[in-house]
Design a protein around this motif. Structure first.
Motif, mmCIF file in Angstrom:
data_model
loop_
_atom_site.group_PDB
_atom_site.id
_atom_site.type_symbol
_atom_site.label_atom_id
_atom_site.label_comp_id
_atom_site.label_asym_id
_atom_site.label_seq_id
_atom_site.Cartn_x
_atom_site.Cartn_y
_atom_site.Cartn_z
ATOM 1 N N LEU A 39 53.428 51.068 72.157
ATOM 2 C CA LEU A 39 54.679 51.189 71.413
ATOM 3 C C LEU A 39 55.845 50.567 72.183
ATOM 4 N N CYS A 40 55.910 50.796 73.486
ATOM 5 C CA CYS A 40 56.969 50.189 74.294
ATOM 6 C C CYS A 40 56.875 48.666 74.257
ATOM 7 N N THR A 41 55.670 48.153 74.355
ATOM 8 C CA THR A 41 55.473 46.706 74.302
ATOM 9 C C THR A 41 55.942 46.156 72.963
ATOM 10 N N LYS A 42 55.549 46.818 71.884
ATOM 11 C CA LYS A 42 55.934 46.370 70.556
ATOM 12 C C LYS A 42 57.451 46.422 70.370
ATOM 13 N N ARG A 43 58.081 47.505 70.805
ATOM 14 C CA ARG A 43 59.532 47.649 70.638
ATOM 15 C C ARG A 43 60.292 46.590 71.443
ATOM 16 N N CYS A 44 59.856 46.330 72.668
ATOM 17 C CA CYS A 44 60.528 45.314 73.484
ATOM 18 C C CYS A 44 60.364 43.922 72.879
ATOM 19 N N MET A 45 59.176 43.625 72.359
ATOM 20 C CA MET A 45 58.973 42.324 71.716
ATOM 21 C C MET A 45 59.863 42.182 70.490
ATOM 22 N N ILE A 46 59.979 43.213 69.707
ATOM 23 C CA ILE A 46 60.846 43.168 68.530
ATOM 24 C C ILE A 46 62.293 42.952 68.950
ATOM 25 N N ALA A 47 62.733 43.632 70.004
ATOM 26 C CA ALA A 47 64.111 43.478 70.484
ATOM 27 C C ALA A 47 64.363 42.061 70.982
ATOM 28 N N ILE A 48 63.411 41.491 71.713
ATOM 29 C CA ILE A 48 63.575 40.131 72.237
ATOM 30 C C ILE A 48 63.560 39.114 71.104
ATOM 31 N N ILE A 49 62.629 39.262 70.184
ATOM 32 C CA ILE A 49 62.543 38.316 69.070
ATOM 33 C C ILE A 49 63.782 38.388 68.184
ATOM 34 N N SER A 50 64.369 39.585 68.031
ATOM 35 C CA SER A 50 65.560 39.714 67.196
ATOM 36 C C SER A 50 66.756 38.974 67.787
ATOM 37 N N LEU A 51 66.738 38.683 69.097
ATOM 38 C CA LEU A 51 67.822 37.952 69.749
ATOM 39 C C LEU A 51 67.637 36.434 69.710
ATOM 40 N N HIS A 52 66.522 35.982 69.164
ATOM 41 C CA HIS A 52 66.179 34.563 69.198
ATOM 42 C C HIS A 52 67.308 33.663 68.711
ATOM 43 N N ASP A 53 67.838 33.929 67.534
ATOM 44 C CA ASP A 53 68.848 33.045 66.951
ATOM 45 C C ASP A 53 70.160 33.080 67.720
ATOM 46 N N ASP A 54 70.414 34.140 68.480
ATOM 47 C CA ASP A 54 71.653 34.231 69.256
ATOM 48 C C ASP A 54 71.569 33.519 70.603
ATOM 49 N N VAL A 55 70.369 33.417 71.175
ATOM 50 C CA VAL A 55 70.258 32.875 72.528
ATOM 51 C C VAL A 55 69.519 31.541 72.603
ATOM 52 N N ILE A 56 68.714 31.199 71.614
ATOM 53 C CA ILE A 56 67.990 29.931 71.611
ATOM 54 C C ILE A 56 68.696 28.991 70.646
ATOM 55 N N LYS A 57 69.268 27.950 71.195
ATOM 56 C CA LYS A 57 69.994 26.993 70.380
ATOM 57 C C LYS A 57 69.630 25.588 70.838
ATOM 58 N N ALA A 58 69.632 24.660 69.897
ATOM 59 C CA ALA A 58 69.419 23.264 70.248
ATOM 60 C C ALA A 58 70.636 22.758 71.024
ATOM 61 N N PRO A 59 70.438 21.850 71.951
ATOM 62 C CA PRO A 59 71.579 21.340 72.711
ATOM 63 C C PRO A 59 72.524 20.528 71.824
ATOM 64 N N THR A 60 73.795 20.563 72.168
ATOM 65 C CA THR A 60 74.771 19.754 71.446
ATOM 66 C C THR A 60 74.563 18.289 71.830
ATOM 67 N N PRO A 61 75.078 17.355 71.036
ATOM 68 C CA PRO A 61 74.939 15.933 71.407
ATOM 69 C C PRO A 61 75.510 15.622 72.798
ATOM 70 N N ALA A 62 76.624 16.252 73.165
ATOM 71 C CA ALA A 62 77.207 16.017 74.491
ATOM 72 C C ALA A 62 76.290 16.550 75.597
ATOM 73 N N GLU A 63 75.697 17.728 75.396
ATOM 74 C CA GLU A 63 74.772 18.287 76.389
ATOM 75 C C GLU A 63 73.525 17.421 76.516
ATOM 76 N N LYS A 64 73.048 16.912 75.384
ATOM 77 C CA LYS A 64 71.874 16.047 75.395
ATOM 78 C C LYS A 64 72.149 14.755 76.169
ATOM 79 N N GLU A 65 73.298 14.162 75.928
ATOM 80 C CA GLU A 65 73.651 12.916 76.608
ATOM 81 C C GLU A 65 73.819 13.140 78.107
ATOM 82 N N ALA A 66 74.437 14.246 78.494
ATOM 83 C CA ALA A 66 74.594 14.556 79.919
ATOM 84 C C ALA A 66 73.236 14.742 80.591
ATOM 85 N N ALA A 67 72.327 15.415 79.909
ATOM 86 C CA ALA A 67 70.989 15.616 80.463
ATOM 87 C C ALA A 67 70.238 14.292 80.580
#
Length: 132
Positions: A39-67
């Protein structure tokens, strides 16, 4: 179960493999039931996955060019148009390989292999050699 304990159980479960990764062993270590570990494993995975859209983002064009400029200067000019590189990812092996086994022994005292993946603009993956 307090969130801190749930996270400790989750991280312990993810950080072990082989006999140390059994749910029963983690239940003994943490003092909760086998179902509690699940249950702890399942709850932590749900919490992490629910944050996906807030923390995983494609780089901006400026960030891509700098990289890309950094890669061209520091690494390899031919890889300039590559991005989203995953470097140094280790894949632990279950046991010592029978052929050339000692070459797979890494600095963390595991038998593992490393890989590098680079995503190019043409939507194709390029895999470099596995490093021993």
């Amino acid at each position: 179960i307090p969130v801190e304990v749930q996270l400790a159980i989750f991280l312990t479960r993810l950080g072990h493999y082989g006999n140390r990764a059994s749910v029963a062993d983690i239940a003994d270590w943490s003092g909760v039931s086998v179902g509690g570990v699940e249950l702890c494993t399942k709850r932590c995975m749900i919490a992490i996955i629910s944050l996906h859209d807030d923390v995983i983002k494609a780089p901006t064009p400026a960030e891509k060019e700098a990289a890309k400029c950094w890669v061209e200067r520091q690494v390899c000019p031919a890889w300039r148009n590559g991005y989203l590189s995953i470097d140094g990812t280790t894949f632990n092996l279950f046991q010592k390989p029978s052929h050339y086994g000692e070459t797979f022994y890494d600095r963390k005292s595991n038998y593992s292999i490393n890989a590098q993946v680079i995503l190019f603009d043409r939507n194709c993956f390029s895999f470099s050699n596995f490093y021993l």
